[in-house]
Scaffold this active site. Structure first.
Site, PDB file in Angstrom:
ATOM      1  N   LEU A 155      -7.932  -7.483  -1.369  1.00 30.33           N
ATOM      2  CA  LEU A 155      -8.149  -7.026   0.011  1.00 30.33           C
ATOM      3  C   LEU A 155      -7.272  -7.879   0.911  1.00 30.33           C
ATOM      4  O   LEU A 155      -7.199  -9.089   0.724  1.00 30.33           O
ATOM      5  CB  LEU A 155      -9.617  -7.213   0.408  1.00 30.33           C
ATOM      6  CG  LEU A 155     -10.636  -6.254  -0.204  1.00 30.33           C
ATOM      7  CD1 LEU A 155     -12.054  -6.734   0.086  1.00 30.33           C
ATOM      8  CD2 LEU A 155     -10.439  -4.845   0.327  1.00 30.33           C
ATOM      9  N   ASP A 156      -6.615  -7.253   1.896  1.00 33.37           N
ATOM     10  CA  ASP A 156      -5.836  -8.081   2.811  1.00 33.37           C
ATOM     11  C   ASP A 156      -6.800  -8.847   3.726  1.00 33.37           C
ATOM     12  O   ASP A 156      -7.990  -8.551   3.782  1.00 33.37           O
ATOM     13  CB  ASP A 156      -4.772  -7.268   3.561  1.00 33.37           C
ATOM     14  CG  ASP A 156      -5.330  -6.316   4.602  1.00 33.37           C
ATOM     15  OD1 ASP A 156      -6.154  -6.769   5.427  1.00 33.37           O
ATOM     16  OD2 ASP A 156      -4.938  -5.144   4.608  1.00 33.37           O
ATOM     17  N   VAL A 157      -6.262  -9.821   4.412  1.00 39.53           N
ATOM     18  CA  VAL A 157      -7.106 -10.778   5.133  1.00 39.53           C
ATOM     19  C   VAL A 157      -7.961 -10.110   6.208  1.00 39.53           C
ATOM     20  O   VAL A 157      -9.052 -10.585   6.521  1.00 39.53           O
ATOM     21  CB  VAL A 157      -6.236 -11.925   5.723  1.00 39.53           C
ATOM     22  CG1 VAL A 157      -5.348 -11.409   6.838  1.00 39.53           C
ATOM     23  CG2 VAL A 157      -7.098 -13.068   6.206  1.00 39.53           C
ATOM     24  N   ALA A 158      -7.508  -8.989   6.753  1.00 40.79           N
ATOM     25  CA  ALA A 158      -8.247  -8.338   7.833  1.00 40.79           C
ATOM     26  C   ALA A 158      -9.230  -7.290   7.318  1.00 40.79           C
ATOM     27  O   ALA A 158      -9.917  -6.649   8.088  1.00 40.79           O
ATOM     28  CB  ALA A 158      -7.265  -7.696   8.811  1.00 40.79           C
TER      29      ALA A 158
END
Length: 143
Positions: A13-16
């Site tokens: 998952l990307d950080v956001a």
């Protein structure tokens, strides 16, 4: 030597982004689940602003040209008058859903992975986790 436990994540998952992530100490299982040939589908719930128009929903379902090639999701549906968009995809190109909305001029307010294969996030809150039995793993991931 010490018996070190190596953990593998299934997908990223990307950080956001937030939502379901699978962690296992079985590297072979992780590889089998994420291998593109399995076509393991993942479901994302995306809050967008402004609300998605029916024309753009149709464009996404027909395939969107991105800088690394066309992206065609398995299924995209809109809820809540287009403010929430449900994506079902089986590829994991980097930030693929965010890039679709950027291209179409929408702001992604929230992106949650709600399902991997047969495993659903359900009511798990951020930071909560459950342990799956072998039987649940077989049922959810057909392995």
């Amino acid at each position: 030597g010490k018996n070190k436990l190596k953990l593998f994540t299934v997908g990223r998952l990307d950080v956001a982004s937030e939502g379901l992530i699978l962690v296992t100490n079985d590297g072979d299982f992780a590889q089998r689940v994420i291998h593109p040939s399995r076509g393991m589908d993942k479901e994302y719930h995306v809050s967008v602003d402004p609300a998605l128009t029916s024309q753009d929903l149709q464009r996404i379902n027909q395939g969107i040209e991105l800088e690394d090639g066309v992206f065609t999701p398995l299924k995209v549906t809109a809820r809540d008058h287009g403010r929430t968009v449900i994506f079902v995809i089986h590829e994991g190109r980097n930030r693929i859903i965010r890039r679709v909305f950027e291209k179409l001029g929408y702001c992604v307010k929230r992106l949650v992975r709600a399902r991997i294969g047969g495993l659903e996030l359900g009511s798990l809150k951020p930071g909560q986790w459950i342990e799956l039995t072998r039987e649940e793993m077989r049922r959810c991931f057909d392995v």
